[in-house]
Structures are given as C-alpha cells and as structure tokens.
Design an enzyme around this catalytic site. Structure first.
Site, PDB file in Angstrom:
ATOM      1  CG  ASP A 213      -1.927  -1.158   1.160  1.00 45.64           C
ATOM      2  OD1 ASP A 213      -2.305  -1.584   0.054  1.00 45.64           O
ATOM      3  OD2 ASP A 213      -2.291  -1.659   2.242  1.00 45.64           O
ATOM      4  CD  GLU A 214       3.483   3.012   2.531  1.00 50.82           C
ATOM      5  OE1 GLU A 214       3.726   4.146   2.069  1.00 50.82           O
ATOM      6  OE2 GLU A 214       2.843   2.827   3.578  1.00 50.82           O
TER       7      GLU A 214
END
Length: 286
Positions: free
Chosen positions: A230-231
């Site tokens: 999720d980065e």
C-alpha cells in the site's frame, strides 16, 4: 477526391528537461503529415524530467516513418518513447476475492465503452464470483491459496498473465498480499484499490475503525503495486463527506461506491496512456 485513411495514435515521451524539446518534435510530426489533436506536457523541477503525451491523427502508412524519426530524435534528446494505436484496447486481467462491487462496476463500464480495455480473464482465490464472470462471458480462473501453496498459486497466476497477453493486472479487492518476487514481475503494470484515503486505518475492519474515531471523510486510493504494501505511486484518490449520523454499515456502502469509481478512473487513464511513473509519484495527464 481521395483522402488517405487517418488513424489515431498516442505518443508518450520522457526525457531530461532542457529547452527545445517540443521544437524538435512538433515540426517533425508536421513533416510526417500528422495532425496533433491533443497535447499535454509537464516539466518536473525536482527530478529534471520532461513528460509529453500527444494524441495525433496520421496516415496508416506513415507509421514506419514516424517511428524511424522518433528513434532518431531519441538519440539526440536521450528520449524514451512509445506509440500506441487508439483503436487497440488494452488487455486486462482482474484479480478479485469475494467483494464484487469493483468487479461489477468494471464489467459495466467495459460493456458500455467507458473503459478502453479488453477484459481477458478473472483470477480469484474464491469461487464465489464465477457466475458473474460467466454472465459476461469472461474466463474465470479459481486459484485457491494457502500458506503452503502460495508459491505455486502465484506461479499459475503469472502463467495466466503471460498466456493471456494481459498488459495490465488489476487487484479489484483481491484480499491477498503478493510476494516481493511477484510484484517485481508486474511492476508498473498492476493497479490496486485501497479502501482508504491513504494514509489509512490499517488492519481488519478499516471502516469500523474509522467509525469509532468519528471520521468525517470516507475515501479510496488507486495506486501502482510495489513491494511495499500500500505504498506504491498513487494514481487517483477521492473522498465523500459524512456526518456523525452515519453508521459503520453506511460508511462501508459509501466507501464501496468511492472505491469502484476511483479504480475505474485509474484504469481508464492507464489504458489511455495518460500515466507516467516518476520515482514514487505519478504524472497524470487527465
């Protein structure tokens, strides 16, 4: 009077930023008989990189001349470039688990022509949504996964990507963490939808966490998949305002609506070649 057949093409270009880039490219396209229908440019001062997206109309028989000229210009400007026919729809493989809201939305927008893609298959670690895929006439590949079978499952997943010719993989609420090895293979060619306006409430039941904290905005984020969970580079985000009166269940429903619309826009822009990766950020010509 004979008029040569004209087709639409998208040209994307990226090079070190310096004066005279467009002065090199646009006269050349004119000499090739091209008509520039749309153009977007951006010079990033932090990375010193210049980005260009042009949509042109050109004679079909002039494509080899255009490609040859771009190769020559690329040597002068340290340019990387691609050219794509607008008529060619991007082949997309979608991965999903049990939540069907994003998949339903993508199927609908594909069928009505909003998304310039060709959905070549659905991959899932559950059998639940096979009926939906069958209704749309799309192959459904049920690939169950356990801790012990993860490597074999991802190998089969990769085989499906390769054999289907998928140019983009979409995680439409696919509730599995991909291995680093797998994410490296699909880097820049895989989009995920995250159920929050990142940074987020992490872990189980994010909307219920948000409810207990009294949040006033519900959001979603579409981003490219990287090894850092999720980065990855963010493509699109959106939010909806709520009040204290909203229940956790109402927040879930509103969140699903936002997730579906954000994911569809990200896919559309990628398929139209409107996205450039720029380190851990994206350039979006929308």
């Amino acid at each position: 009077m004979y008029r040569p057949q004209m087709s639409e093409f998208v040209i994307t270009l990226k090079c070190p930023d310096k004066p005279g880039i467009l002065a090199k490219i646009t006269p050349f396209l004119l000499e090739c008989g091209c008509d520039i229908r749309e153009a977007s440019v951006f010079g990033d001062k932090e990375t010193d990189v210049f980005f260009i997206r042009m949509q042109i109309a050109a004679k079909d028989e002039s494509l080899p001349e255009i490609e040859c000229g771009l190769k020559s210009i690329s040597e002068q400007l340290s340019l990387t470039w691609e050219i794509h026919a607008v008529a060619n729809k991007m082949r997309v493989l979608i991965a999903v688990s049990k939540f069907d809201h994003c998949l339903n939305d993508l199927f609908h927008k594909w069928k009505i022509g909003y998304l310039p893609i060709d959905i070549v298959g659905i991959v899932s670690n559950h059998p639940d949504l096979k009926g939906l895929a069958d209704w749309y006439g799309v192959p459904y590949h049920y690939l169950p996964i356990t801790k012990e079978t993860k490597a074999d499952q991802e190998a089969e997943f990769w085989r499906l990507i390769s054999e289907s010719g998928a140019e983009l993989t979409v995680l439409a609420r696919y509730m599995q963490i991909l291995s680093d090895e797998f994410t490296k293979k699909i880097s820049g060619k895989c989009i995920n939808i995250h159920h929050s306006f990142l940074p987020s409430f992490k872990g189980a039941k994010p909307y219920h966490q948000a409810f207990t904290r009294g949040v006033k905005l519900i959001g979603a984020t579409a981003h490219y998949v990287t090894e850092d969970l999720d980065e990855g580079p963010i493509i699109e985000q959106d939010v909806r305002r709520i009040t204290h009166a909203a229940s956790a269940e109402e927040m879930v429903e509103l969140g699903r609506e936002v997730e579906a619309s954000v994911l569809a826009r990200a896919i559309k822009w990628h398929a139209e070649h409107r996205l450039f990766l720029n380190g851990n950020k994206t350039i979006v010509f929308n």
